[in-house]
Enzyme design. Structure first.
Site, mmCIF file in Angstrom:
data_model
loop_
_atom_site.group_PDB
_atom_site.id
_atom_site.type_symbol
_atom_site.label_atom_id
_atom_site.label_comp_id
_atom_site.label_asym_id
_atom_site.label_seq_id
_atom_site.Cartn_x
_atom_site.Cartn_y
_atom_site.Cartn_z
ATOM 1 N N CYS A 1 0.800 -1.224 0.000
ATOM 2 C CA CYS A 1 0.000 0.000 0.000
ATOM 3 C C CYS A 1 0.836 1.278 0.000
ATOM 4 C CB CYS A 1 -0.931 0.004 1.206
ATOM 5 S SG CYS A 1 -2.080 -1.393 1.233
ATOM 6 N N HIS B 1 12.481 1.139 5.127
ATOM 7 C CA HIS B 1 12.270 -0.275 4.792
ATOM 8 C C HIS B 1 12.773 -1.140 5.943
ATOM 9 C CE1 HIS B 1 11.723 -3.853 2.485
ATOM 10 N NE2 HIS B 1 11.622 -3.235 1.317
ATOM 11 N N HIS C 1 -2.096 19.676 7.041
ATOM 12 C CA HIS C 1 -3.040 18.602 6.718
ATOM 13 C C HIS C 1 -2.305 17.266 6.735
ATOM 14 C CE1 HIS C 1 -5.698 21.846 5.507
ATOM 15 N NE2 HIS C 1 -4.752 22.283 4.698
ATOM 16 N N HIS D 1 -2.642 6.846 5.471
ATOM 17 C CA HIS D 1 -3.173 5.729 4.692
ATOM 18 C C HIS D 1 -4.358 5.080 5.399
ATOM 19 C CE1 HIS D 1 -3.657 2.008 2.607
ATOM 20 N NE2 HIS D 1 -3.077 1.282 3.541
ATOM 21 N N HIS E 1 -14.355 5.253 5.360
ATOM 22 C CA HIS E 1 -15.792 5.017 5.416
ATOM 23 C C HIS E 1 -16.414 5.000 4.029
ATOM 24 C CE1 HIS E 1 -20.065 6.144 5.909
ATOM 25 N NE2 HIS E 1 -19.990 5.444 7.039
ATOM 26 N N ASN F 1 -10.348 0.626 2.023
ATOM 27 C CA ASN F 1 -8.901 0.636 1.812
ATOM 28 C C ASN F 1 -8.642 0.437 0.319
ATOM 29 O OD1 ASN F 1 -6.169 0.156 1.618
ATOM 30 N ND2 ASN F 1 -6.078 -1.312 3.301
#
Length: 524
Positions: free
Chosen positions: A256, A335, A419, A423, A452, A456
């Site tokens: 992702c 990573h 802001h 994720h 919502h 995802n």
């Protein structure tokens, strides 16, 4: 809203009226504090003490230089004609030194200008909005899961509980192949899903920016679980007849957070190739990656992942600065794949019955927290004001040399960013970051509402979140946006953008038809 909620600006005292107003306000605040409980009074005093500290440290250079400038100006104003003549004579005697100094200055400035990184601008982006017939309310999701005959009663109940607690609403989308009984997870249907998502987002992007496909010099596509031959990037090249010397890349298996990796790769390519455009397409494909088994850890993705994708247009042309929305400031990549537990916490595998799915480890949140800590340790010095860095350093030294059990100081990232696009991996992810970064509900509103409304959507979720913030007309010129994404491997990546203008939502925003309903109260 850089810390607007917790840190109001100090009162003005530049005029008599301002002083009177400030005094009255101070008396009112003192009366309020006297009625507060002791702990709250302490918090209020600490808040204003910290505000004064930040204000002083931020402007310390100005406060130190102003007296020196005033003194220099006073001395210069007292110089007469004879003093000026003497100065001119001294400069003539040191002409060689002046020429050498000027030459070094010009040479240094030239080297700096030629070697500094080229600015990368985000001209515009587009998020795919699936058709209404692909919506999957809870009842339809559970009904189809039962009718497939692949799940036992325990698995069905598990999915129902996960779905109810997930933070997803009733209007998320699943691909067409999963709306049929039985489902059709074929290569053909997976290609159809990919084409609809990619081409839908790209069609809007080309229409809104008026950029011709032939002008694109770099193409980066990321999709973790679906990597056909020819590649997804080749599908785009074929569809839009992109030029033959285009630099195209196809990133697979990176989870992702691959969207930010794609942005980083596109940025690097734009440093090499002058005056060109780069397109990044971020998506995931669900059709062939639905799990039809009964292993609990592999059922969770079924309940969370939904259809979505985004296309982003980047440019290194200075002429695009005036029409671009954002400028890319930083990309920080972390990573943790060298650690076995992190490497296997999001793992594609087959269950004991040979059915393929993605397994999520119970240690996922702890691993994500560790990766986030490493990422923000690198990011912090680049974005935090010096006042926060001093506090962090002082606490670090105190823990190391005096009291190792002292609570670690968490920098206030609200002072660096206006802001936050976290994720939308799940409710637990958003909850954890809201708590650890000490954010307010408003800071995580875009992430919660995206989860919502769209679920995802993997690497594209941070763009739906930015689109939400734009739809609420909250992005003003100079605002900084922090995009944070997590992915298998295990990775945590951050991208920082600066708004180049007040951003207005486009007519085809994915939130255009429903933004008035949000934010809505979510049941936990």
């Amino acid at each position: 809203m850089r810390d607007q909620e917790s840190n109001p600006p100090p009162p003005s005292s530049s005029t008599t009226g301002g002083t009177a107003t400030s005094t009255a306000a101070a008396e009112t605040e003192q009366r309020k504090q006297s009625t507060l409980p002791p702990n709250t009074q302490h918090s209020v005093k600490l808040k204003y003490l910290k505000l004064g500290y930040h204000y002083f440290v931020t402007h310390i250079l100005t406060l130190c230089l102003t007296p020196l400038i005033v003194i220099a100006f006073m001395h210069a104003s007292q110089m007469n004609y004879e003093d000026v003549q003497n100065l001119d004579v001294q400069l003539q005697y040191n002409l060689v030194s002046i020429i050498v100094f000027s030459t070094i200055l010009v040479f240094g400035a030239t080297i700096y200008i030629m070697t500094r990184p080229r600015p990368v601008y985000l001209v515009d982006y587009s998020c795919y909005l699936p058709p209404n017939e692909l919506k999957v309310p809870y009842s339809k999701f559970m009904g189809h899961s039962k009718l497939t005959g692949d799940f036992d009663e325990s698995s069905l109940e598990f999915q129902r509980k996960i779905l109810e607690r997930s933070g997803l609403g009733e209007e998320t989308y699943l691909p067409e192949a999963l709306h049929t009984i039985p489902a059709m997870p074929t290569m053909e249907k997976a290609r159809e899903e990919a084409e609809k998502v990619m081409f839908g987002a790209l069609d809007n992007l080309f229409k809104n920016t008026k950029v011709k496909p032939k002008d694109i010099g770099v193409l980066v596509v990321n999709c973790s679980l679906f990597n056909p031959t020819p590649s997804l990037s080749a599908m785009i090249v074929n569809k839009y007849k992109l030029r033959g010397n285009i630099k195209s890349f196809n990133l697979g298996g990176m989870g992702c957070s691959a969207g930010i990796i794609s942005i980083d790769l596109a940025r690097d390519m734009l440093q090499i190739h002058r005056k060109t455009y780069a397109i990044v397409v971020s998506m995931e494909n669900i059709t062939q990656n639905w799990y039809f088994g009964n292993k609990k850890s592999m059922l969770i993705p079924n309940c969370l992942f939904r259809v979505g994708g985004a296309a982003i247009l980047l440019s290194n042309k200075r002429s695009d600065k005036n029409r671009a929305k954002y400028k890319l400031v930083h990309v920080i990549r972390t990573h943790k794949g060298a650690e076995d537990t992190a490497f296997k916490c999001v793992y594609q595998e087959q269950d004991k019955n040979g059915k393929t799915g993605v397994s999520l480890s119970k240690d996922l949140m702890a691993i994500a927290g560790n990766a986030l800590k490493t990422n923000i340790t690198t990011l912090g010095p680049l974005v935090l004001p010096i006042s926060e860095q001093l506090l962090f350093f002082a606490t670090l030294m105190a823990r190391r040399f005096f009291n190792a059990k002292m609570k670690a100081y968490i920098p206030d990232f609200k002072l660096a960013f206006d802001h936050f696009c976290i994720h939308a991996g799940g409710r637990a992810v958003i909850d954890e970051l809201e708590k650890n970064l000490q954010l307010s509900p408003l800071h995580v509103e875009a992430s919660r509402m995206t989860l919502h409304r769209f679920g995802n959507t993997s690497s594209s979720s941070i763009w739906y979140e930015l689109a939400y913030t734009e739809a609420k007309t909250r992005v003003r010129k100079g605002n900084r946006i922090w995009q944070i994404a997590f992915g298998s491997g295990f990775k945590c990546n951050s991208a920082v953008w600066e708004a180049l203008r007040n951003v207005k939502p486009p007519m085809d925003s994915p939130w255009a038809d429903c933004i008035d309903k949000y934010p809505m109260e979510l049941v936990h």
